[in-house]
Scaffold this motif. Structure first.
Motif, PDB file in Angstrom:
ATOM      1  N   ILE A 138       0.841  -1.197   0.000  1.00  0.00           N
ATOM      2  CA  ILE A 138       0.000   0.000   0.000  1.00  0.00           C
ATOM      3  C   ILE A 138       0.878   1.249   0.000  1.00  0.00           C
ATOM      4  O   ILE A 138       0.632   2.207  -0.731  1.00  0.00           O
ATOM      5  N   ASP A 139       1.944   1.231   0.784  1.00  0.00           N
ATOM      6  CA  ASP A 139       2.848   2.378   0.911  1.00  0.00           C
ATOM      7  C   ASP A 139       3.627   2.651  -0.374  1.00  0.00           C
ATOM      8  O   ASP A 139       3.773   3.798  -0.786  1.00  0.00           O
ATOM      9  N   MET A 140       4.127   1.625  -1.007  1.00  0.00           N
ATOM     10  CA  MET A 140       4.915   1.716  -2.244  1.00  0.00           C
ATOM     11  C   MET A 140       6.074   2.718  -2.150  1.00  0.00           C
ATOM     12  O   MET A 140       6.323   3.501  -3.069  1.00  0.00           O
ATOM     13  N   GLY A 141       6.771   2.673  -1.002  1.00  0.00           N
ATOM     14  CA  GLY A 141       7.966   3.492  -0.850  1.00  0.00           C
ATOM     15  C   GLY A 141       7.710   4.974  -0.644  1.00  0.00           C
ATOM     16  O   GLY A 141       8.643   5.781  -0.728  1.00  0.00           O
ATOM     17  N   ARG A 142       6.485   5.350  -0.357  1.00  0.00           N
ATOM     18  CA  ARG A 142       6.162   6.778  -0.181  1.00  0.00           C
ATOM     19  C   ARG A 142       6.427   7.265   1.244  1.00  0.00           C
ATOM     20  O   ARG A 142       6.295   8.452   1.525  1.00  0.00           O
ATOM     21  N   GLY A 143       6.778   6.353   2.153  1.00  0.00           N
ATOM     22  CA  GLY A 143       7.052   6.748   3.524  1.00  0.00           C
ATOM     23  C   GLY A 143       5.802   7.138   4.292  1.00  0.00           C
ATOM     24  O   GLY A 143       5.838   8.007   5.158  1.00  0.00           O
ATOM     25  N   LEU A 144       4.692   6.477   3.991  1.00  0.00           N
ATOM     26  CA  LEU A 144       3.429   6.786   4.644  1.00  0.00           C
ATOM     27  C   LEU A 144       3.403   6.250   6.071  1.00  0.00           C
ATOM     28  O   LEU A 144       4.064   5.263   6.379  1.00  0.00           O
ATOM     29  N   SER A 145       2.624   6.891   6.909  1.00  0.00           N
ATOM     30  CA  SER A 145       2.482   6.431   8.280  1.00  0.00           C
ATOM     31  C   SER A 145       1.542   5.223   8.329  1.00  0.00           C
ATOM     32  O   SER A 145       0.763   4.992   7.397  1.00  0.00           O
ATOM     33  N   GLN A 146       1.607   4.487   9.433  1.00  0.00           N
ATOM     34  CA  GLN A 146       0.694   3.359   9.644  1.00  0.00           C
ATOM     35  C   GLN A 146      -0.750   3.845   9.590  1.00  0.00           C
ATOM     36  O   GLN A 146      -1.613   3.202   8.990  1.00  0.00           O
ATOM     37  N   ALA A 147      -1.022   5.000  10.196  1.00  0.00           N
ATOM     38  CA  ALA A 147      -2.384   5.542  10.222  1.00  0.00           C
ATOM     39  C   ALA A 147      -2.887   5.866   8.811  1.00  0.00           C
ATOM     40  O   ALA A 147      -4.052   5.599   8.494  1.00  0.00           O
ATOM     41  N   THR A 148      -2.027   6.407   7.966  1.00  0.00           N
ATOM     42  CA  THR A 148      -2.420   6.730   6.592  1.00  0.00           C
ATOM     43  C   THR A 148      -2.714   5.469   5.805  1.00  0.00           C
ATOM     44  O   THR A 148      -3.707   5.396   5.076  1.00  0.00           O
ATOM     45  N   VAL A 149      -1.861   4.458   5.963  1.00  0.00           N
ATOM     46  CA  VAL A 149      -2.060   3.183   5.263  1.00  0.00           C
ATOM     47  C   VAL A 149      -3.355   2.531   5.730  1.00  0.00           C
ATOM     48  O   VAL A 149      -4.157   2.048   4.919  1.00  0.00           O
ATOM     49  N   GLU A 150      -3.586   2.529   7.024  1.00  0.00           N
ATOM     50  CA  GLU A 150      -4.812   1.922   7.555  1.00  0.00           C
ATOM     51  C   GLU A 150      -6.049   2.698   7.114  1.00  0.00           C
ATOM     52  O   GLU A 150      -7.072   2.091   6.785  1.00  0.00           O
ATOM     53  N   ALA A 151      -5.975   4.017   7.082  1.00  0.00           N
ATOM     54  CA  ALA A 151      -7.121   4.818   6.632  1.00  0.00           C
ATOM     55  C   ALA A 151      -7.453   4.498   5.178  1.00  0.00           C
ATOM     56  O   ALA A 151      -8.629   4.392   4.805  1.00  0.00           O
ATOM     57  N   ALA A 152      -6.432   4.320   4.349  1.00  0.00           N
ATOM     58  CA  ALA A 152      -6.658   3.966   2.944  1.00  0.00           C
ATOM     59  C   ALA A 152      -7.283   2.574   2.839  1.00  0.00           C
ATOM     60  O   ALA A 152      -8.197   2.359   2.032  1.00  0.00           O
ATOM     61  N   ALA A 153      -6.806   1.647   3.658  1.00  0.00           N
ATOM     62  CA  ALA A 153      -7.358   0.288   3.647  1.00  0.00           C
ATOM     63  C   ALA A 153      -8.807   0.290   4.126  1.00  0.00           C
ATOM     64  O   ALA A 153      -9.650  -0.434   3.584  1.00  0.00           O
ATOM     65  N   ILE A 154      -9.107   1.104   5.125  1.00  0.00           N
ATOM     66  CA  ILE A 154     -10.483   1.203   5.612  1.00  0.00           C
ATOM     67  C   ILE A 154     -11.380   1.762   4.504  1.00  0.00           C
ATOM     68  O   ILE A 154     -12.459   1.230   4.244  1.00  0.00           O
ATOM     69  N   ALA A 155     -10.915   2.819   3.831  1.00  0.00           N
ATOM     70  CA  ALA A 155     -11.698   3.418   2.743  1.00  0.00           C
ATOM     71  C   ALA A 155     -11.913   2.435   1.597  1.00  0.00           C
ATOM     72  O   ALA A 155     -12.959   2.450   0.947  1.00  0.00           O
ATOM     73  N   ALA A 156     -10.931   1.564   1.367  1.00  0.00           N
ATOM     74  CA  ALA A 156     -11.019   0.573   0.290  1.00  0.00           C
ATOM     75  C   ALA A 156     -11.756  -0.691   0.718  1.00  0.00           C
ATOM     76  O   ALA A 156     -11.906  -1.621  -0.070  1.00  0.00           O
ATOM     77  N   LYS A 157     -12.193  -0.739   1.974  1.00  0.00           N
ATOM     78  CA  LYS A 157     -12.876  -1.914   2.527  1.00  0.00           C
ATOM     79  C   LYS A 157     -11.958  -3.134   2.561  1.00  0.00           C
ATOM     80  O   LYS A 157     -12.395  -4.274   2.419  1.00  0.00           O
ATOM     81  N   ALA A 158     -10.662  -2.897   2.777  1.00  0.00           N
ATOM     82  CA  ALA A 158      -9.684  -3.983   2.850  1.00  0.00           C
ATOM     83  C   ALA A 158      -9.207  -4.228   4.279  1.00  0.00           C
ATOM     84  O   ALA A 158      -8.611  -5.270   4.566  1.00  0.00           O
ATOM     85  N   LEU A 180      -8.646  -5.029  -3.794  1.00  0.00           N
ATOM     86  CA  LEU A 180      -8.870  -4.122  -2.674  1.00  0.00           C
ATOM     87  C   LEU A 180      -7.552  -3.506  -2.197  1.00  0.00           C
ATOM     88  O   LEU A 180      -7.511  -2.322  -1.832  1.00  0.00           O
ATOM     89  N   ILE A 181      -6.471  -4.278  -2.212  1.00  0.00           N
ATOM     90  CA  ILE A 181      -5.145  -3.735  -1.872  1.00  0.00           C
ATOM     91  C   ILE A 181      -4.750  -2.668  -2.899  1.00  0.00           C
ATOM     92  O   ILE A 181      -4.226  -1.606  -2.547  1.00  0.00           O
ATOM     93  N   ALA A 182      -5.018  -2.927  -4.174  1.00  0.00           N
ATOM     94  CA  ALA A 182      -4.690  -1.952  -5.224  1.00  0.00           C
ATOM     95  C   ALA A 182      -5.491  -0.665  -5.042  1.00  0.00           C
ATOM     96  O   ALA A 182      -4.971   0.437  -5.254  1.00  0.00           O
ATOM     97  N   ILE A 183      -6.742  -0.787  -4.640  1.00  0.00           N
ATOM     98  CA  ILE A 183      -7.562   0.398  -4.390  1.00  0.00           C
ATOM     99  C   ILE A 183      -7.016   1.155  -3.177  1.00  0.00           C
ATOM    100  O   ILE A 183      -6.894   2.391  -3.207  1.00  0.00           O
ATOM    101  N   ALA A 184      -6.659   0.427  -2.117  1.00  0.00           N
ATOM    102  CA  ALA A 184      -6.077   1.069  -0.932  1.00  0.00           C
ATOM    103  C   ALA A 184      -4.782   1.790  -1.310  1.00  0.00           C
ATOM    104  O   ALA A 184      -4.536   2.910  -0.853  1.00  0.00           O
ATOM    105  N   ARG A 185      -3.954   1.159  -2.130  1.00  0.00           N
ATOM    106  CA  ARG A 185      -2.698   1.783  -2.586  1.00  0.00           C
ATOM    107  C   ARG A 185      -2.990   3.102  -3.297  1.00  0.00           C
ATOM    108  O   ARG A 185      -2.347   4.110  -3.038  1.00  0.00           O
ATOM    109  N   ALA A 186      -3.971   3.077  -4.184  1.00  0.00           N
ATOM    110  CA  ALA A 186      -4.321   4.293  -4.920  1.00  0.00           C
ATOM    111  C   ALA A 186      -4.836   5.375  -3.971  1.00  0.00           C
ATOM    112  O   ALA A 186      -4.446   6.539  -4.061  1.00  0.00           O
ATOM    113  N   LEU A 187      -5.693   4.993  -3.040  1.00  0.00           N
ATOM    114  CA  LEU A 187      -6.283   5.962  -2.119  1.00  0.00           C
ATOM    115  C   LEU A 187      -5.265   6.514  -1.128  1.00  0.00           C
ATOM    116  O   LEU A 187      -5.419   7.648  -0.652  1.00  0.00           O
ATOM    117  N   ALA A 188      -4.234   5.746  -0.811  1.00  0.00           N
ATOM    118  CA  ALA A 188      -3.224   6.196   0.153  1.00  0.00           C
ATOM    119  C   ALA A 188      -2.527   7.468  -0.312  1.00  0.00           C
ATOM    120  O   ALA A 188      -2.084   8.263   0.508  1.00  0.00           O
TER     121      ALA A 188
END
Length: 176
Positions: free
Chosen positions: A29-49, A78-86
């Motif tokens: 989900i992060d893809m090397g962007r240095g995102l926080s755990q909270a940002t990654v989880e928020a994207a996964a929640i939005a993607a229903k993952a 769903l992981i791909a959607i979370a990645r995009a939303l992150a």
């Protein structure tokens, strides 16, 4: 007129066949962007993952294996959607994003996309017309040219229209 930098910042793609790294869920989900755990989880929640991720052994740190081999096709999507939303895009391009998933997972994806309405511009390329039925505007292409455009309701009113024929054919096929 959009610069390459602005394009990369503002537009995210969810392809028909998402590519996953042989890495953890978090890293995919992060893809090397240095995102926080909270940002990654928020994207996964939005993607229903988020829920299925938590059910994996080691959750967000679960290794997905080569090409995400440990996940179903729907989970990969769903992981791909979370990645995009992150990346918090302004425009989300969905290239046949539901074509390889089962009906139940498609409903999950549809719920996630409906919740994004008004937050991000969604551009969906789809042959499965149930995916785009609720779109604000639908453009029907035929041999690379715009053949029809409008809302689902307006397109269904076009007698012998391309959209109407395809939609009714798909509805008939799903009831068989």
């Amino acid at each position: 007129q959009l610069s390459n930098h602005a394009f990369r910042e503002d537009v995210a793609l969810v392809p028909q066949d998402p590519f996953l790294l042989a890495a953890s869920v978090f890293e995919n989900i992060d893809m090397g962007r240095g995102l926080s755990q909270a940002t990654v989880e928020a994207a996964a929640i939005a993607a229903k993952a988020h829920e299925f991720i938590l059910q994996l052994e080691n959750g967000y740190q679960a290794d997905l294996g080569e090409g995400g081999g440990r996940l179903s096709t729907g989970q990969k999507q769903l992981i791909a959607i979370a990645r995009a939303l992150a990346g918090q895009p302004k425009i989300l391009l969905l290239d046949e994003a539901t074509s390889h998933i089962d009906s139940e997972t498609e409903q999950v994806v549809q719920t996630a996309l409906n919740e994004l309405r008004g937050k991000v511009t969604l551009v969906a390329i789809a042959h499965r017309l149930s995916t785009i039925r609720d779109a604000d505007h639908i453009v029907v292409l035929n041999h690379g040219r715009i053949a029809e455009s409008g809302t689902h309701e307006a397109l269904m009113q076009i007698e012998n229209g391309i959209y109407q024929r395809l939609y009714l054919l798909q509805q008939f096929a799903t009831t068989e």
